[in-house]
Motif scaffolding. Structure first.
Motif, PDB file in Angstrom:
ATOM      1  N   GLN A  72       0.822  -1.218   0.000  1.00  0.00           N
ATOM      2  CA  GLN A  72       0.000   0.000   0.000  1.00  0.00           C
ATOM      3  C   GLN A  72       0.862   1.277   0.000  1.00  0.00           C
ATOM      4  OE1 GLN A  72      -3.604  -0.112   0.551  1.00  0.00           O
ATOM      5  NE2 GLN A  72      -3.568  -2.332   0.389  1.00  0.00           N
ATOM      6  N   SER A  73       2.188   1.144   0.133  1.00  0.00           N
ATOM      7  CA  SER A  73       3.064   2.317   0.274  1.00  0.00           C
ATOM      8  C   SER A  73       3.058   3.256  -0.943  1.00  0.00           C
ATOM      9  CB  SER A  73       4.484   1.902   0.634  1.00  0.00           C
ATOM     10  OG  SER A  73       5.073   1.168  -0.408  1.00  0.00           O
ATOM     11  N   PRO A  74       2.869   2.781  -2.192  1.00  0.00           N
ATOM     12  CA  PRO A  74       2.814   3.758  -3.288  1.00  0.00           C
ATOM     13  C   PRO A  74       1.698   4.792  -3.111  1.00  0.00           C
ATOM     14  CG  PRO A  74       3.172   1.573  -4.184  1.00  0.00           C
ATOM     15  CD  PRO A  74       2.894   1.404  -2.707  1.00  0.00           C
ATOM     16  N   ALA A  75       0.587   4.396  -2.482  1.00  0.00           N
ATOM     17  CA  ALA A  75      -0.483   5.363  -2.233  1.00  0.00           C
ATOM     18  C   ALA A  75       0.023   6.484  -1.334  1.00  0.00           C
ATOM     19  CB  ALA A  75      -1.691   4.670  -1.594  1.00  0.00           C
ATOM     20  N   MET A  76       0.823   6.132  -0.337  1.00  0.00           N
ATOM     21  CA  MET A  76       1.364   7.123   0.583  1.00  0.00           C
ATOM     22  C   MET A  76       2.440   7.973  -0.103  1.00  0.00           C
ATOM     23  SD  MET A  76       3.393   6.506   4.197  1.00  0.00           S
ATOM     24  CE  MET A  76       4.597   5.460   3.396  1.00  0.00           C
ATOM     25  N   ILE A  77       3.376   7.333  -0.775  1.00  0.00           N
ATOM     26  CA  ILE A  77       4.511   8.042  -1.377  1.00  0.00           C
ATOM     27  C   ILE A  77       4.044   8.983  -2.493  1.00  0.00           C
ATOM     28  CG2 ILE A  77       6.623   7.739  -2.736  1.00  0.00           C
ATOM     29  CD1 ILE A  77       6.956   5.039  -1.120  1.00  0.00           C
ATOM     30  N   TRP A  78       3.299   8.444  -3.453  1.00  0.00           N
ATOM     31  CA  TRP A  78       2.840   9.254  -4.570  1.00  0.00           C
ATOM     32  C   TRP A  78       1.777  10.261  -4.129  1.00  0.00           C
ATOM     33  CZ3 TRP A  78       5.449   9.879  -8.858  1.00  0.00           C
ATOM     34  CH2 TRP A  78       6.357   8.894  -9.238  1.00  0.00           C
ATOM     35  N   PHE A  80       1.751  11.729  -1.183  1.00  0.00           N
ATOM     36  CA  PHE A  80       2.496  12.805  -0.526  1.00  0.00           C
ATOM     37  C   PHE A  80       3.162  13.699  -1.573  1.00  0.00           C
ATOM     38  CE2 PHE A  80       6.083  14.817   1.573  1.00  0.00           C
ATOM     39  CZ  PHE A  80       5.473  15.349   2.686  1.00  0.00           C
ATOM     40  N   LEU A  81       3.730  13.089  -2.620  1.00  0.00           N
ATOM     41  CA  LEU A  81       4.359  13.877  -3.678  1.00  0.00           C
ATOM     42  C   LEU A  81       3.314  14.747  -4.394  1.00  0.00           C
ATOM     43  CD1 LEU A  81       6.799  14.666  -5.355  1.00  0.00           C
ATOM     44  CD2 LEU A  81       6.387  12.661  -6.784  1.00  0.00           C
ATOM     45  N   ALA A  82       2.159  14.165  -4.711  1.00  0.00           N
ATOM     46  CA  ALA A  82       1.099  14.937  -5.359  1.00  0.00           C
ATOM     47  C   ALA A  82       0.632  16.075  -4.449  1.00  0.00           C
ATOM     48  CB  ALA A  82      -0.078  14.025  -5.718  1.00  0.00           C
ATOM     49  N   GLY A  83       0.471  15.796  -3.163  1.00  0.00           N
ATOM     50  CA  GLY A  83       0.075  16.835  -2.211  1.00  0.00           C
ATOM     51  C   GLY A  83       1.111  17.937  -2.103  1.00  0.00           C
ATOM     52  N   THR A  84       2.386  17.549  -2.139  1.00  0.00           N
ATOM     53  CA  THR A  84       3.464  18.532  -2.094  1.00  0.00           C
ATOM     54  C   THR A  84       3.413  19.432  -3.321  1.00  0.00           C
ATOM     55  OG1 THR A  84       4.859  17.051  -0.783  1.00  0.00           O
ATOM     56  CG2 THR A  84       5.977  18.818  -2.002  1.00  0.00           C
ATOM     57  N   LEU A  85       3.238  18.817  -4.502  1.00  0.00           N
ATOM     58  CA  LEU A  85       3.137  19.612  -5.720  1.00  0.00           C
ATOM     59  C   LEU A  85       1.911  20.526  -5.673  1.00  0.00           C
ATOM     60  CD1 LEU A  85       4.127  16.886  -8.327  1.00  0.00           C
ATOM     61  CD2 LEU A  85       5.474  18.897  -7.664  1.00  0.00           C
ATOM     62  N   GLY A  86       0.808  20.006  -5.163  1.00  0.00           N
ATOM     63  CA  GLY A  86      -0.396  20.825  -5.024  1.00  0.00           C
ATOM     64  C   GLY A  86      -0.181  21.985  -4.072  1.00  0.00           C
ATOM     65  N   ALA A  87       0.489  21.717  -2.948  1.00  0.00           N
ATOM     66  CA  ALA A  87       0.733  22.771  -1.960  1.00  0.00           C
ATOM     67  C   ALA A  87       1.706  23.825  -2.492  1.00  0.00           C
ATOM     68  CB  ALA A  87       1.268  22.163  -0.664  1.00  0.00           C
ATOM     69  N   ILE A  88       2.752  23.375  -3.176  1.00  0.00           N
ATOM     70  CA  ILE A  88       3.698  24.332  -3.764  1.00  0.00           C
ATOM     71  C   ILE A  88       2.998  25.142  -4.855  1.00  0.00           C
ATOM     72  CG2 ILE A  88       5.809  24.551  -5.136  1.00  0.00           C
ATOM     73  CD1 ILE A  88       6.883  22.126  -3.522  1.00  0.00           C
ATOM     74  N   GLY A  89       2.153  24.464  -5.638  1.00  0.00           N
ATOM     75  CA  GLY A  89       1.367  25.184  -6.651  1.00  0.00           C
ATOM     76  C   GLY A  89       0.440  26.197  -6.019  1.00  0.00           C
ATOM     77  N   ALA A  90      -0.209  25.804  -4.926  1.00  0.00           N
ATOM     78  CA  ALA A  90      -1.094  26.741  -4.220  1.00  0.00           C
ATOM     79  C   ALA A  90      -0.292  27.905  -3.646  1.00  0.00           C
ATOM     80  CB  ALA A  90      -1.859  26.023  -3.119  1.00  0.00           C
ATOM     81  N   LEU A  91       0.909  27.631  -3.128  1.00  0.00           N
ATOM     82  CA  LEU A  91       1.762  28.709  -2.615  1.00  0.00           C
ATOM     83  C   LEU A  91       2.161  29.653  -3.748  1.00  0.00           C
ATOM     84  CD1 LEU A  91       3.395  30.080  -0.388  1.00  0.00           C
ATOM     85  CD2 LEU A  91       5.242  28.450  -0.842  1.00  0.00           C
ATOM     86  N   SER A  92       2.524  29.076  -4.902  1.00  0.00           N
ATOM     87  CA  SER A  92       2.895  29.911  -6.046  1.00  0.00           C
ATOM     88  C   SER A  92       1.715  30.739  -6.522  1.00  0.00           C
ATOM     89  CB  SER A  92       3.406  29.041  -7.200  1.00  0.00           C
ATOM     90  OG  SER A  92       4.594  28.400  -6.842  1.00  0.00           O
TER      91      SER A  92
END
Length: 184
Positions: A72-78, A80-92
């Motif tokens: 189940q770890s790819p759900a967590m890893i990917w 988290f990466l998608a959330g990070t990109l979303g958060a950085i995009g929201a910050l930008s």
């Protein structure tokens, strides 16, 4: 009928994200009383509440396991990466809006750019540049043209009234003519 729900959810996303720019513009301090990053804290809180609450509710409805290790770890890893990109995009995006950007200018760049980046990433992932239709490249040029046209022709508010500008100029000239060289 099979595409109805994806299209409805995509339209819901477009609606929410399209309203994001005008909404975040309201979070800007007109007096400089707070930094542009103060609203971003509560953007993060909202993401946390809605993403975690919605994700957990969805998992419950789908009778998913509440584990994230092992297979189940790819759900967590990917995720988290998608959330990070979303958060950085929201910050930008938040930084663009709160540093003086206007929704009618910023949002077309964001969405037109996102579509183009998605297409380029798809080409890279499929390693299939040679079989890419020239119409895709034409579509990307049309997206860029569309972004420029939408940003240029979206109503930007009313221009200042000519009478007000004339009054200001006449008021300034009255003050400057009232000061004599002996007053300096």
């Amino acid at each position: 009928m099979k595409l109805l729900f994806p299209i409805l959810f995509a339209c819901g996303t477009a609606l929410c994200w399209g309203l994001y720019g005008p909404t975040i513009q309201n979070a800007r301090s007109t007096t400089g009383a707070w930094s542009p990053f103060k609203p971003y804290v509560f953007i993060g809180v909202a993401y946390l509440v809605w993403a975690c609450g919605g994700g957990l509710a969805g998992m419950k409805i789908k009778e998913d396991l509440f584990t994230f290790g092992g297979v189940q770890s790819p759900a967590m890893i990917w995720g988290f990466l998608a959330g990070t990109l979303g958060a950085i995009g929201a910050l930008s995006l938040t930084s663009a809006m709160l540093s003086g950007g206007k929704p009618m200018f910023v949002m077309p760049i964001v969405f037109g750019g996102a579509v183009t980046v998605t297409a380029i990433v798809s080409i890279i992932q499929l390693r299939d540049v040679r079989h890419t239709s020239p119409l895709l490249w034409l579509g990307m040029l049309m997206v860029i043209s569309g972004v420029v046209l939408v940003a240029k022709y979206t109503p930007h508010g009313h221009p200042p009234k000519p009478a007000a500008a004339a009054v200001e100029q006449s008021g300034q000239s009255d003050v400057s003519s009232a000061v004599t060289p002996s007053d300096h």
